[in-house]
Write a protein that holds these residues in place. Structure first.
Motif, PDB file in Angstrom:
ATOM      1  N   ALA A 292      -1.837  -7.943   5.108  1.00 36.20           N
ATOM      2  CA  ALA A 292      -2.487  -6.720   5.584  1.00 36.20           C
ATOM      3  C   ALA A 292      -2.171  -5.539   4.675  1.00 36.20           C
ATOM      4  O   ALA A 292      -3.041  -4.710   4.372  1.00 36.20           O
ATOM      5  CB  ALA A 292      -2.046  -6.417   7.014  1.00 36.20           C
ATOM      6  N   LEU A 293      -0.920  -5.446   4.215  1.00 39.84           N
ATOM      7  CA  LEU A 293      -0.523  -4.341   3.334  1.00 39.84           C
ATOM      8  C   LEU A 293      -1.240  -4.435   1.980  1.00 39.84           C
ATOM      9  O   LEU A 293      -1.705  -3.423   1.445  1.00 39.84           O
ATOM     10  CB  LEU A 293       0.993  -4.359   3.126  1.00 39.84           C
ATOM     11  N   ILE A 294      -1.307  -5.644   1.435  1.00 35.76           N
ATOM     12  CA  ILE A 294      -1.983  -5.819   0.145  1.00 35.76           C
ATOM     13  C   ILE A 294      -3.473  -5.531   0.284  1.00 35.76           C
ATOM     14  O   ILE A 294      -4.081  -4.879  -0.575  1.00 35.76           O
ATOM     15  CB  ILE A 294      -1.740  -7.237  -0.396  1.00 35.76           C
ATOM     16  N   GLY A 295      -4.068  -6.008   1.370  1.00 34.65           N
ATOM     17  CA  GLY A 295      -5.482  -5.726   1.611  1.00 34.65           C
ATOM     18  C   GLY A 295      -5.739  -4.239   1.787  1.00 34.65           C
ATOM     19  O   GLY A 295      -6.757  -3.706   1.304  1.00 34.65           O
ATOM     20  N   PHE A 296      -4.814  -3.562   2.456  1.00 32.64           N
ATOM     21  CA  PHE A 296      -4.948  -2.113   2.637  1.00 32.64           C
ATOM     22  C   PHE A 296      -4.886  -1.393   1.297  1.00 32.64           C
ATOM     23  O   PHE A 296      -5.561  -0.378   1.091  1.00 32.64           O
ATOM     24  CB  PHE A 296      -3.851  -1.612   3.571  1.00 32.64           C
ATOM     25  N   LEU A 297      -4.066  -1.914   0.372  1.00 36.45           N
ATOM     26  CA  LEU A 297      -3.947  -1.306  -0.954  1.00 36.45           C
ATOM     27  C   LEU A 297      -5.273  -1.328  -1.713  1.00 36.45           C
ATOM     28  O   LEU A 297      -5.478  -0.531  -2.628  1.00 36.45           O
ATOM     29  CB  LEU A 297      -2.882  -2.040  -1.776  1.00 36.45           C
ATOM     30  N   TRP A 298      -6.155  -2.257  -1.357  1.00 31.12           N
ATOM     31  CA  TRP A 298      -7.471  -2.322  -1.984  1.00 31.12           C
ATOM     32  C   TRP A 298      -8.193  -0.981  -1.838  1.00 31.12           C
ATOM     33  O   TRP A 298      -8.934  -0.552  -2.726  1.00 31.12           O
ATOM     34  CB  TRP A 298      -8.287  -3.437  -1.331  1.00 31.12           C
ATOM     35  N   TYR A 299      -7.974  -0.323  -0.705  1.00 34.93           N
ATOM     36  CA  TYR A 299      -8.634   0.954  -0.423  1.00 34.93           C
ATOM     37  C   TYR A 299      -7.696   2.150  -0.568  1.00 34.93           C
ATOM     38  O   TYR A 299      -8.161   3.292  -0.687  1.00 34.93           O
ATOM     39  CB  TYR A 299      -9.202   0.947   1.002  1.00 34.93           C
ATOM     40  N   ASN A 300      -6.387   1.905  -0.568  1.00 29.98           N
ATOM     41  CA  ASN A 300      -5.421   2.995  -0.590  1.00 29.98           C
ATOM     42  C   ASN A 300      -4.897   3.311  -1.992  1.00 29.98           C
ATOM     43  O   ASN A 300      -4.259   4.337  -2.197  1.00 29.98           O
ATOM     44  CB  ASN A 300      -4.246   2.664   0.343  1.00 29.98           C
ATOM     45  N   SER A 301      -5.172   2.420  -2.961  1.00 29.68           N
ATOM     46  CA  SER A 301      -4.734   2.692  -4.331  1.00 29.68           C
ATOM     47  C   SER A 301      -5.539   3.866  -4.900  1.00 29.68           C
ATOM     48  O   SER A 301      -6.640   4.163  -4.439  1.00 29.68           O
ATOM     49  CB  SER A 301      -4.915   1.450  -5.208  1.00 29.68           C
ATOM     50  N   TYR A 302      -4.977   4.514  -5.905  1.00 28.99           N
ATOM     51  CA  TYR A 302      -5.580   5.737  -6.444  1.00 28.99           C
ATOM     52  C   TYR A 302      -6.947   5.476  -7.068  1.00 28.99           C
ATOM     53  O   TYR A 302      -7.117   4.520  -7.819  1.00 28.99           O
ATOM     54  CB  TYR A 302      -4.643   6.342  -7.505  1.00 28.99           C
ATOM     55  N   PRO A 303      -7.948   6.320  -6.783  1.00 23.48           N
ATOM     56  CA  PRO A 303      -7.962   7.365  -5.766  1.00 23.48           C
ATOM     57  C   PRO A 303      -8.246   6.772  -4.389  1.00 23.48           C
ATOM     58  O   PRO A 303      -9.180   5.967  -4.235  1.00 23.48           O
ATOM     59  CB  PRO A 303      -9.109   8.271  -6.221  1.00 23.48           C
ATOM     60  N   ALA A 304      -7.457   7.125  -3.423  1.00 21.41           N
ATOM     61  CA  ALA A 304      -7.507   6.487  -2.106  1.00 21.41           C
ATOM     62  C   ALA A 304      -8.815   6.773  -1.371  1.00 21.41           C
ATOM     63  O   ALA A 304      -9.310   7.903  -1.368  1.00 21.41           O
ATOM     64  CB  ALA A 304      -6.334   6.962  -1.262  1.00 21.41           C
ATOM     65  N   SER A 305      -9.351   5.711  -0.767  1.00 17.96           N
ATOM     66  CA  SER A 305     -10.522   5.861   0.098  1.00 17.96           C
ATOM     67  C   SER A 305     -10.103   6.093   1.538  1.00 17.96           C
ATOM     68  O   SER A 305     -10.927   6.480   2.381  1.00 17.96           O
ATOM     69  CB  SER A 305     -11.399   4.602   0.030  1.00 17.96           C
ATOM     70  N   VAL A 306      -8.809   5.822   1.832  1.00 19.91           N
ATOM     71  CA  VAL A 306      -8.287   5.998   3.181  1.00 19.91           C
ATOM     72  C   VAL A 306      -6.776   6.189   3.096  1.00 19.91           C
ATOM     73  O   VAL A 306      -6.124   5.662   2.191  1.00 19.91           O
ATOM     74  CB  VAL A 306      -8.631   4.782   4.078  1.00 19.91           C
ATOM     75  N   PHE A 307      -6.243   6.965   4.019  1.00 24.37           N
ATOM     76  CA  PHE A 307      -4.801   7.135   4.146  1.00 24.37           C
ATOM     77  C   PHE A 307      -4.329   6.391   5.392  1.00 24.37           C
ATOM     78  O   PHE A 307      -5.060   6.308   6.384  1.00 24.37           O
ATOM     79  CB  PHE A 307      -4.420   8.612   4.266  1.00 24.37           C
ATOM     80  N   MET A 308      -3.094   5.884   5.347  1.00 23.46           N
ATOM     81  CA  MET A 308      -2.603   5.142   6.510  1.00 23.46           C
ATOM     82  C   MET A 308      -2.194   6.082   7.650  1.00 23.46           C
ATOM     83  O   MET A 308      -2.239   5.686   8.817  1.00 23.46           O
ATOM     84  CB  MET A 308      -1.427   4.246   6.136  1.00 23.46           C
ATOM     85  N   GLY A 309      -1.820   7.313   7.337  1.00 23.33           N
ATOM     86  CA  GLY A 309      -1.367   8.231   8.377  1.00 23.33           C
ATOM     87  C   GLY A 309      -0.067   7.751   9.009  1.00 23.33           C
ATOM     88  O   GLY A 309       0.509   6.731   8.633  1.00 23.33           O
ATOM     89  N   ASP A 310       0.389   8.496   9.992  1.00 27.37           N
ATOM     90  CA  ASP A 310       1.599   8.086  10.710  1.00 27.37           C
ATOM     91  C   ASP A 310       1.360   6.802  11.501  1.00 27.37           C
ATOM     92  O   ASP A 310       2.308   6.076  11.803  1.00 27.37           O
ATOM     93  CB  ASP A 310       2.043   9.205  11.659  1.00 27.37           C
ATOM     94  N   THR A 311       0.106   6.505  11.814  1.00 26.51           N
ATOM     95  CA  THR A 311      -0.223   5.257  12.492  1.00 26.51           C
ATOM     96  C   THR A 311       0.282   4.071  11.695  1.00 26.51           C
ATOM     97  O   THR A 311       0.790   3.092  12.262  1.00 26.51           O
ATOM     98  CB  THR A 311      -1.750   5.126  12.675  1.00 26.51           C
ATOM     99  N   GLY A 312       0.178   4.162  10.384  1.00 29.00           N
ATOM    100  CA  GLY A 312       0.635   3.065   9.538  1.00 29.00           C
ATOM    101  C   GLY A 312       2.077   3.192   9.109  1.00 29.00           C
ATOM    102  O   GLY A 312       2.849   2.233   9.184  1.00 29.00           O
ATOM    103  N   SER A 313       2.488   4.401   8.677  1.00 29.80           N
ATOM    104  CA  SER A 313       3.831   4.556   8.101  1.00 29.80           C
ATOM    105  C   SER A 313       4.936   4.323   9.127  1.00 29.80           C
ATOM    106  O   SER A 313       5.938   3.662   8.830  1.00 29.80           O
ATOM    107  CB  SER A 313       3.974   5.940   7.473  1.00 29.80           C
ATOM    108  N   LEU A 314       4.783   4.849  10.324  1.00 34.73           N
ATOM    109  CA  LEU A 314       5.798   4.622  11.356  1.00 34.73           C
ATOM    110  C   LEU A 314       5.860   3.149  11.756  1.00 34.73           C
ATOM    111  O   LEU A 314       6.938   2.600  12.001  1.00 34.73           O
ATOM    112  CB  LEU A 314       5.513   5.487  12.585  1.00 34.73           C
TER     113      LEU A 314
END
Length: 409
Positions: A292-314
């Protein structure tokens, strides 16, 4: 759920191939592939939904290059990580396993706290989000649950030193092989130390006979502290594109190796490490989480299309903390999660030094150009991609050194 279905088919109908679901390695590989596909394929739809609902990031002016361009980028992308993790886990893991239950509770618990924080920031237009005291209450609550379950649940045991059977040795016909003995224990592992088991209960030995029954007084507060510290560390690390997701994936992958060997009686005997029954099942969760983290990086790598927010980081911080505690490697966190530690300390040192110098000299001074640490390098003129890549390299080095502690003592 698929695990139980194929287990039933294997036992009742003896269908060829259904028995493969009994293997943790197979289910872990399948969980990784499924979570990766879910996060990449359906992640785009989630991002589209977030953009349609105008759930965008409101960026504070910090004087950083490229900062203004990020305004309006969809946030709450941590939902992608949560769903891409939990769906494979529900399908492929043993849901009655106590460690899997704890990890699911951790994911949902921290995800809800982070979601509330992001919701307040976006829809209530309050940049501070959820008040810090309520975040701490949530983290302490989770720590109480995790600590209590790990201490009191009868399924959470370790194999004692005296019960290490001769798994890798030949046993003569007339020799009686000792039966494995499993016991409740608050023992943990001290890295780089020979005979490296430390029991939290020993801190209460001054109480005299029966001190072991009060070990929870040390163990549960320690669990609360670790969960709070690591989740906050992950939260602070989530500041530039791909940093938190990438470094977390490395740390979780290393924990997956610890989990697999600690839950396997053959490997634990060979490596002379603590054997933790039933803990190997966490490998399925870890595989799904890493995917899930690697797949999320597909969209979160620079320049990010989405941020994880506290929903993800916490959520990420909470999961890493619980994994480390469950596999008795929590004392390795400062090394394994060195990036989180550096980010956390940079903020603490910056604030403390500023207050000290303001009180002493009348004007506050700073150690770093800006805290957390990644912003310091941005202020020095480094591009986001360079900072993230170098932090990833450091995270990989720390993970390798952490894994080496299995034999280097």
């Amino acid at each position: 759920m698929l695990y139980y279905l194929f287990e039933y088919l294997n036992k009742t109908m003896d269908i060829p191939g259904t028995g493969v679901f009994q293997y943790i390695t197979f289910r872990s590989a399948l969980a990784f592939i499924l979570s990766l596909l879910l996060s990449t394929i359906y992640g785009k739809r989630v991002i589209g939904f977030l953009r349609k609902q105008q759930i965008g990031e409101s960026v504070r002016e910090l004087g950083l290059e490229g900062q203004k361009e990020k305004a309006g980028t969809p946030t709450m992308g941590g939902l992608i990580i949560i769903f891409a993790t939990l769906i494979p886990v529900f399908l492929l893991a043993k849901l009655h396993n106590i460690y899997i239950i704890l990890l699911i509770v951790t994911t949902l618990w921290m995800g809800i706290i982070g979601f509330i924080d992001d919701y307040i920031k976006i829809f209530k237009k309050d940049k501070e989000g959820l008040k810090g005291i309520f975040k701490v209450f949530g983290q302490v609550g989770l720590g109480l649950i995790v600590g209590s379950v790990l201490y009191f649940n009868p399924d959470v045991t370790i194999r004692t030193e005296t019960a290490k059977s001769n798994v890798l040795q030949e046993v003569s016909v007339n020799e009686i092989k000792p039966a494995p003995v499993y016991e409740k224990s608050t023992a943990t592992t001290i890295p780089f130390v020979k005979n490296n088991e430390f029991d939290y209960a020993e801190a209460l030995s001054w109480m005299g006979d029966g001190y072991e029954k009060w070990a929870w007084l040390i163990f549960i507060p320690m669990v609360i502290f670790i969960i709070t510290a690591v989740s906050n560390g992950a939260n602070l690390t989530d500041g530039i594109d791909g940093l938190a997701a990438g470094t977390s994936a490395v740390s979780v992958l290393a924990l997956g190796i610890f989990t697999f060997v600690s839950g396997n009686i053959i490997f634990s005997n060979y490596l002379n490490i603590m054997y933790i029954p039933y803990s190997g099942e966490m490998t399925v969760f870890i595989s799904a989480f890493v995917g899930a983290l690697i797949g999320f990086l597909w969209y979160n790598s620079y320049p990010a299309s989405v941020f994880m927010g506290d929903t993800g980081s916490l959520t990420i911080g909470g999961v890493i903390a619980v994994l480390a505690i469950a596999v008795r490697k929590e004392l390795l966190i400062p090394l394994l999660c060195g990036i989180f530690l550096a980010e956390n300390f940079s903020v603490v040192l910056q604030v403390a030094y500023f207050k000290y110098t303001k009180k002493r000299f009348g004007a506050g001074r700073r150690i770093f150009l800006m805290a957390p640490l990644h912003h310091h390098y941005q202020k020095k003129g480094y591009h986001e991609s360079k900072i993230v890549t170098r932090f990833w390299i450091v995270a990989i080095l720390l993970a390798i050194v952490s894994i080496v502690t299995l034999k280097l003592r």
